[in-house]
Design an enzyme around this catalytic site. Structure first.
Site, short mmCIF file in Angstrom:
data_model
loop_
_atom_site.label_atom_id
_atom_site.label_comp_id
_atom_site.label_asym_id
_atom_site.label_seq_id
_atom_site.Cartn_x
_atom_site.Cartn_y
_atom_site.Cartn_z
N GLU A 34 20.45 -16.53 1.51
CA GLU A 34 19.26 -16.07 0.84
C GLU A 34 18.13 -17.20 0.35
OE1 GLU A 34 17.38 -13.11 0.35
OE2 GLU A 34 15.96 -14.59 -0.61
N ILE A 50 12.60 5.63 -2.81
CA ILE A 50 13.18 7.04 -2.51
C ILE A 50 14.07 6.91 -1.41
CG2 ILE A 50 12.30 9.01 -1.57
CD1 ILE A 50 9.62 8.63 -3.52
N HIS A 52 14.62 9.22 1.18
CA HIS A 52 13.70 10.36 1.91
C HIS A 52 14.69 11.18 2.36
CE1 HIS A 52 10.03 8.22 1.11
NE2 HIS A 52 10.69 7.03 1.58
N VAL A 172 16.92 -20.53 5.58
CA VAL A 172 17.11 -20.82 7.13
C VAL A 172 15.86 -21.33 7.73
CG1 VAL A 172 17.86 -19.74 9.23
CG2 VAL A 172 19.12 -19.26 7.15
N LYS A 249 3.21 7.62 4.20
CA LYS A 249 3.55 8.95 3.37
C LYS A 249 2.53 9.02 2.42
CE LYS A 249 8.72 8.78 4.42
NZ LYS A 249 8.51 7.44 4.90
N ARG A 309 5.14 -4.35 3.22
CA ARG A 309 5.90 -3.49 4.37
C ARG A 309 5.67 -4.45 5.46
NH1 ARG A 309 2.07 -0.25 2.28
NH2 ARG A 309 2.20 1.83 1.55
N SER A 336 9.23 0.78 5.66
CA SER A 336 9.47 2.07 5.35
C SER A 336 9.98 2.93 6.31
CB SER A 336 8.32 2.96 4.46
OG SER A 336 8.75 4.04 4.06
N CYS A 400 12.94 -2.35 -26.27
CA CYS A 400 12.24 -1.02 -25.49
C CYS A 400 13.18 -0.42 -24.57
CB CYS A 400 11.12 -1.84 -24.50
SG CYS A 400 9.89 -2.81 -25.54
N CYS A 435 6.92 -3.45 -23.92
CA CYS A 435 6.45 -4.45 -24.41
C CYS A 435 6.54 -5.88 -23.25
CB CYS A 435 7.08 -4.99 -25.52
SG CYS A 435 8.54 -6.15 -25.46
#
Lengths: 483, 418
Positions: A34, A50, A52, A172, A249, A309, A336, A400, A435
């Site tokens: 990574e 989500i 879907h 990479v 969407k 995206r 997506s 919080c 906060c």
């Protein structure tokens, strides 16, 4: 590393980690590379989160096929990763008779038990705050909400637990032929592997071009979001979709797994990897949200962000072997519903590699991940018990979100663990509440430095140069004690 | 199981309000007082406020924040008040049960009276929805103050401060003294948000530019702040096109307002005022829910800690007396008034009224209306949003019959510092 791997995965987003997790079920030596300092740092960190349902798959596309394939993995993933998707269901809201046809299509496409088209009054019974201008709504009980961070990190942790090696902060830059294997070149060296999977998100087409393959450059399409305070919990219970106009969407209003409300995304072309937000974009998101919920309390916004995206012109996923390196598989254009499709993509990638000769011998010793307790969700008896075990459970570092020192330390010391403030945020929700780090920002960098044995000034927010602290003050530099 | 204890008075929050309230509850005869503080030390924000300016109103002496706090800490040590530091109150019920945790365990504390003194938090970049990237280098002014004065680190080298609130002004000076370059302070309004004395001592004396009617409209820099875009704004605060310019900096400090922290009050279903963001209170700082008191910035953001002390002492005493509920006057903020506290008047025989004006004005008249008629007026030469107008309740001839009273401020508007 002189070792030769069976599979190298490039990219620690949800797709890369899902592939690592899937392949970890088999007897393989796997390395995940990574470029950022943490997994879940690119496309995967900023999306609607989500899962879907079947109603929203796109027929005649690879993304549609993998979307459907992924849905059959949900229960197993929840069990193996010890996470729970929130089965909220969804309402797709039609504002005119013309939109009705689309609702019908969703219903037919999904063939979901219990799904139905609702008259406005029925829709209002389910979601009292939605616009009275609606003509009808499609109710689908299968839509789920995920925490994109939790899923991505759980996949990474499960993969690690089952032997996958992770090297973070290693970009990479190219590939090299090494007899029948591939040399993966990074800034600092070369890693050898029989098989290589490029799922580098926004960098995937660049890497495919680097391997001599003919693929158009990605066109990043940005989406901006508003996050509303947890005080708004209960404003909506289902994911609310508009009837889409155009390619996506549309702007949704969705509850999150943590009780916030998420509004967005819009759609706009973005230069390069520009994840900034704009005044116009945020305004558009606000208006889109208000179309669904006219009383949307935007004054309760606690954060705004944007995600990208990584799209190709035909808006489909492109998964193909390199023409020059027969064992290098490219995944380009995973946009997506990439999060939804991630399990399906992983299985599909496994199949493709297997067909080309990767031996998949299932391991008998696969370990099920168990997630670390979340203080905020624990009953009081359990809190008392944990504090007696380790008093760090009794030290609240983030008011919080009610996060304890025990959870922060665990997130820092787990593998792959947080090495940045944003990494901590994505694991345990510190700095994510109302906060926005105003209070816990006083504690975390120091707790992090102490726990990891780092210099305080080396603590970063996310990127290598995103240093949190400046110079020491004069008193400290002169050796005086502040206390 | 959580440990169960009972207390006469439980005070939530150990800042200036909580310390004064706990102390006065004890002095008024409370048998047991618990003071819950989430930090390892008492004092709230005072220990990081190392500048002078505290205590002038109540002791006629200028103290620093730590000195001001120390007086209360020492006094508390001489009482039987049980200060529970490192203790986070997480739940509050209308039945006056506080649930809290600390390194010793989970606690359930039942109290006869509860005093809310949780203070406030700072408004953030997210709330302002400042567009742009989300790099490191954006801090609220109070967080930066902690980093410099307690942790011993500068937030950065080249600094732009958004908002002319007091913490921002104080930090402009502090950072300059520490060798950072404060490039400018930008204020969206056409007048100062903080105290004039802070402008003079922290901005003027250090030649730091202060731009009124300007705001930050974009943050640039992917990893660490590299620049901000500032724009001139119209009277409604909307950026004017063409008036943008880029200011290079590595740090953006936000001093753009404070929000009373009332998450626990909401849990206990204590009625809150949309104007102050805190519970409605009377001159005893008793809320609309019996047995609950609220004092200091949790009730309404005060300008001076001295006033916080004054109102907290009243709350502390009242929490012990626990007077029964009765009919009260209801004060409404009328024209020119941003907030008024208390908003309920039980008798109006003693105590204070604090009025925060909306605008800077001169030749000011404060009027009290009962229905269609004014029953009391007070003339003041000048008023500013940064300074509360403090009136003695006893000076005001409150009407016999309890009812709604409107408070109004009129005067000639002034701009800039003046």
């Amino acid at each position: 590393m002189n070792e030769e791997f069976d599979v190298i995965i490039i990219g620690g987003g949800v797709v890369g980690c899902a592939i690592a997790w899937y392949l970890a079920h088999f007897d393989l030596q796997i390395l995940l590379l990574e470029k950022e300092l943490d997994v879940c740092s690119g496309v995967s960190k900023a999306n609607t989160g989500i899962i879907h349902s079947r109603s929203y798959w796109t027929p005649h596309t690879l993304k549609g096929e993998l979307h459907l394939r992924s849905l059959s993995w949900i229960e197993q993933a929840e069990k193996e990763l010890d996470i729970e998707f929130l089965k909220t269901g969804a309402l797709t809201m039609a504002f005119s008779r013309d939109d009705l046809e689309f609702l019908q299509t969703l219903k037919e496409r999904g063939k979901i038990e219990g799904a139905q088209i609702l008259a406005p009054r029925e829709a209002h019974t389910l979601e009292p705050m939605i616009s009275d201008k609606i003509f009808a709504a499609y109710y689908d009980p299968e839509t789920r909400v995920a925490s994109p961070f939790e899923l991505n990190i759980a996949l990474a942790e499960s993969a690690f637990l089952n032997g996958v090696h992770f090297i973070l902060g290693q970009e990479v830059v190219g590939f090299e032929e090494e007899k029948s294997i591939v040399g993966v070149l990074t800034e600092n060296g070369k890693y050898l592997s029989r098989w290589v999977v490029n799922c580098a998100g926004l960098s995937s087409s660049y890497l495919a071009q680097k391997s001599g393959d003919n693929i158009p450059s990605l066109r990043p399409l940005r989406g901006e979001y508003l996050v509303l305070d947890r005080e708004c919990r209960g404003l909506v219970h289902h994911v609310l979709y508009p009837v889409p106009v155009g390619e996506t969407k549309g702007i949704l209003v969705s509850p999150t797994t943590d009780g916030n409300i998420l509004v967005g995304p819009n759609l706009e072309p973005a230069e390069d990897e520009d994840t900034s937000t704009t005044k116009e974009g945020l305004k558009e998101v606000e208006e889109g949200g208000k179309k669904l919920i006219p009383s949307l309390p935007v004054s309760q916004t606690i954060a705004t962000f944007s995600g990208l995206r990584p799209t190709l012109p035909d808006r489909d996923f492109h998964i193909f072997f390199s023409s020059r390196f027969p064992s290098l598989l490219h995944l380009v254009g995973i946009e997506s519903p990439g999060l939804t499709a991630s399990f399906g993509i992983a299985e599909y990638v496994g199949d493709l590699l297997h067909k080309r000769g990767l031996k998949l011998r299932e391991r008998s010793d696969f370990v099920i991940r168990s997630s670390f307790p979340v203080f905020r969700k624990l009953p009081w008896e359990e809190r008392e018990r944990l504090i007696q075990e380790d008093d760090n459970w009794g030290k609240i570092v983030c008011r919080c979100e009610e996060v304890t020192v025990a959870e922060v330390k665990h997130a820092l010391l787990s593998s792959p663990g947080a090495s940045t403030l944003d990494g901590l945020k994505r694991r345990v929700r510190v700095m994510m509440g109302r906060c926005q780090g105003g209070f816990c920002g006083m504690r975390l960098p120091f707790l992090m430095a102490e726990t990891l044995g780092l210099e305080e000034r080396r603590i970063v927010k996310s990127g290598r140069n995103s240093f949190y602290l400046g110079e020491e003050t004069k008193e400290v530099r002169s050796g005086a004690s502040l206390y | 199981m959580p440990r169960s204890i009972r207390g006469d008075v439980v005070v939530i929050g150990g800042g200036p309000a909580g310390m004064a309230a706990a102390l006065s509850s004890w002095e008024a005869g409370a048998k047991s007082v618990f003071l819950l503080e989430r930090n390892e030390y008492l004092g709230g924000i005072l220990p990081q406020c190392i500048h002078p300016g505290f205590g002038l109103q109540i002791w006629g002496e200028e103290l620093t924040g730590p000195e001001y706090a120390e007086i209360f800490i020492e006094n508390l040590n001489r009482t039987g008040v049980e200060a529970m530091t490192d203790t986070a109150a997480l739940e509050l019920t209308p039945e006056r049960i506080v649930k809290a945790v600390n390194p010793q365990g989970a606690w359930e504390i039942k109290a006869n009276s509860i005093i809310l003194s949780m203070g406030c938090r700072e408004r953030t970049r997210g709330m302002l929805q400042i567009p742009g990237y989300r790099p490191a280098g954006i801090f609220t002014a109070g967080l930066a103050q902690y980093l410099v004065n307690i942790a011993g680190y500068l937030p950065g080298k080249d600094i732009v401060i958004l908002g002319s609130g007091d913490i921002g002004l104080i930090m402009a000076r502090r950072l300059t003294l520490e060798g950072a370059r404060v490039k400018m302070v930008v204020e969206i309004k056409n007048s100062l948000s903080g105290l004039v004395r802070n402008y003079v001592q922290c901005i003027q004396d250090f030649n730091i530019p202060l731009l009124f009617s300007h705001t930050v409209t974009e943050v640039r820099g992917k990893e660490r702040v590299e620049a901000v875009v500032i724009s001139e704004v119209d009277e409604e605060g909307n950026p004017l096109s063409g008036g943008e310019r880029e200011v290079e900096c590595d740090t953006l400090l936000l001093s753009v307002g404070l929000i009373p922290e009332n998450e626990l009050s909401r849990q206990a279903k204590i009625p809150l005022s949309p104007q102050t963001g805190g519970p409605w209170v009377d001159e005893d700082f008793s809320t609309d829910l019996e047995g609950f008191f609220a004092c200091g910035n949790v009730a309404s953001v005060f300008d001076l800690v001295d006033y916080v002390t004054l109102v907290a002492e009243r709350a502390g005493r009242a929490a012990v007396l626990a007077r029964p509920p009765q009919e009260k006057h209801i004060l409404r903020a009328g024209e020119g008034v941003h907030t008024v506290i208390p908003q309920r008047i039980r008798e109006g025989k003693d105590g204070f009224l604090f009025i925060r004006p909306q605008k800077s004005m001169k030749g000011v008249t404060v009027s009290f209306w009962e229905r269609e008629k004014i029953f009391y007026q007070k003339k003041i030469s000048i008023c500013r949003p940064s300074e509360m107008i403090k009136l003695d309740l006893a000076q005001i001839p409150w009407p016999q019959e309890k009812g709604e009273i409107k408070v109004e401020i009129k005067g000639t508007e002034i701009q800039g510092i003046s």
